[in-house]
Design an enzyme around this catalytic site. Structure first.
Site, short mmCIF file in Angstrom:
data_model
loop_
_atom_site.label_atom_id
_atom_site.label_comp_id
_atom_site.label_asym_id
_atom_site.label_seq_id
_atom_site.Cartn_x
_atom_site.Cartn_y
_atom_site.Cartn_z
N GLU A 131 0.81 -1.21 0.00
CA GLU A 131 0.00 0.00 0.00
C GLU A 131 0.86 1.28 0.00
O GLU A 131 0.64 2.17 0.84
CB GLU A 131 -0.97 -0.02 1.19
CG GLU A 131 -1.95 -1.18 1.09
CD GLU A 131 -2.95 -1.25 2.24
OE1 GLU A 131 -2.77 -0.49 3.23
OE2 GLU A 131 -3.89 -2.04 2.16
N GLU A 134 -4.58 -9.23 -0.26
CA GLU A 134 -5.48 -8.94 0.86
C GLU A 134 -6.92 -8.88 0.36
O GLU A 134 -7.22 -8.16 -0.60
CB GLU A 134 -5.12 -7.62 1.55
CG GLU A 134 -3.88 -7.66 2.42
CD GLU A 134 -3.69 -6.39 3.22
OE1 GLU A 134 -4.69 -5.67 3.47
OE2 GLU A 134 -2.54 -6.10 3.59
#
Length: 426
Positions: free
Chosen positions: A231, A355
């Protein structure tokens, strides 16, 4: 995902489709709005089609959930292999079925030393834990690791030997079971700031960090995969969760390339190791995946996060959040999969959804089972392994994504595990 990740802003951005364009000198909000309306129109059209066949969808998904409750044979523990094969990324990824994240453990930050592993409340990771996960049918595991509190000062940024050794010990727990392991660099946003003002220093630190990691694991086989960035974004920056800006995306491209170059330069098995690069904030939105620069390399895949639909998978306080799944939001999942297929998979670039997951909301396990069956079925059609985000939280704290009770070696949501496995094992 973070321990205390505030995703409210992400929800508002994604659902409002406030996206930044790809080109240099991208138009301002007015042009973004036009693009957003086009995207929204497409999704609405698809959702309408879904709504017209609601009865059929509910019947189909209910059947899938019933099948999920049946016990299915899984791979279980296999013999370890340290072979490094010269196979394509697609071939390697096709060997993987379904994965699980050891979340809120080695990715905990704020504490130095090996004690950081348990500083966010999860117990010390044991071989028995990993065995239990593997025996349930998860043949792949992602081990998020935050290195920031375990590195020395510039320019060497020397990684603490005890921390590296402990991470390696847990990696070996999984490899000894024949699992595939993804090792990454997590929660580094305080120093890894991808903008023009910081990029030179950040780029140097990323290179030194991954050189050390790669050197340490250079003799490991192809079941060990490296994921360079998790991220990556400017915290609090423009379009933080929806694609960033032209400047920040270009900085990200540089960091992805540095990660790849640093690993390859260490030689040995790292010359052929599968490496995962990622988009801005690891997002699936078109403005970032469409602009992502893929390094010229024979062993590259892309890591993406997709908690889709966000208002179902994540809890919140406003009226937009919901805890039931009737099939009417399947178009949200279809749209994400369609975009990833067009941008990456159709070009021969594998995608791993490193994820995904859904919080427990008032015991809505049945709805989560129905959702996950559809979600994973669509991902499986694209040969896209998915890794459930398990942060160990189910009864206390917030973000109740846990399915595995690490203390008791039991499953908080056994039905969800059964639903996951029913997609991959017959």
């Amino acid at each position: 995902m973070k321990h205390k990740w505030t995703k409210q802003s992400l929800a508002l951005v994604l659902c409002g489709l406030l996206l930044t364009g790809c080109g240099a000198g991208a138009p301002a909000a007015e042009s973004e709005s036009v693009a957003a309306e086009t995207t929204a129109s497409s999704e609405v059209e698809e959702s309408t089609t879904v709504a017209e066949s609601t009865v059929a969808a509910e019947t189909e998904e209910t059947a899938g959930t019933e099948e999920a409750t049946a016990s299915v044979p899984t791979k279980g523990i296999k013999e370890r292999t340290d072979e490094m094969r010269d196979i394509t990324p697609m071939e390697l990824v096709s060997e993987m079925t379904t994965g699980w994240n050891l979340g809120n453990t080695f990715d905990a930050f704020g504490t130095s030393g090996v004690a950081a592993e348990t500083s966010w409340g999860n117990p010390t990771t044991t071989k028995e834990m990993i065995d239990t996960v593997c025996e349930a049918g998860f043949d792949s595991i992602r081990i998020p690791v935050t290195w920031a509190d375990h590195m020395g000062p510039a320019p060497d940024y020397t990684v603490d030997e005890a921390w590296m050794a402990r991470v390696e010990e847990v990696i070996n727990y999984a490899l000894d079971d024949g699992m595939y392991v993804i090792l990454n660099s997590h929660h580094e946003e305080e120093w890894r700031i991808p903008d023009d003002a910081h990029i030179d220093a950040v780029d140097a630190q990323v290179g030194v960090l991954w050189t050390q990691i790669a050197e340490h694991f250079k003799d490991y086989g192809d079941h060990l995969i490296f994921e360079g960035l998790n991220e990556p974004r400017v915290k609090g920056g423009q379009n933080e969760w929806s694609g960033g800006t032209t400047e920040t995306r270009k900085c990200l491209d540089r960091l992805n390339q540095t990660f790849v170059d640093s690993v390859r330069a260490t030689g040995g098995n790292n010359e052929k190791r599968l490496l995962l690069i990622t988009s801005y904030a690891s997002s699936h939105v078109v403005p970032t995946i469409g602009c992502l620069k893929i390094p010229e390399d024979d062993h590259i895949a892309v890591s993406i996060h997709a908690y889709t639909p966000y208002y179902f998978t994540y809890n919140g306080t406003d009226g937009s959040f919901y805890d039931t799944w009737d099939g009417s939001h399947r178009g949200d999942i279809d749209g994400v999969m369609r975009d990833l297929k067009r941008v990456f998979i159709d070009k021969g670039i594998p995608v791993l959804l490193t994820e995904y997951g859904a919080e427990d909301k008032n015991g809505n396990t049945s709805d989560v089972c129905t959702w996950v069956t559809y979600y994973l079925t669509k991902a499986k059609e694209l040969n896209m392994p998915c890794f459930w985000w398990d942060n160990g939280l189910f009864e206390d704290g917030n973000e109740h994504f846990a399915i595995f009770n690490r203390r008791d070696l039991t499953w908080y949501r056994q039905d969800v595990v059964d639903a996951i496995m029913s997609v991959y094992y017959e």
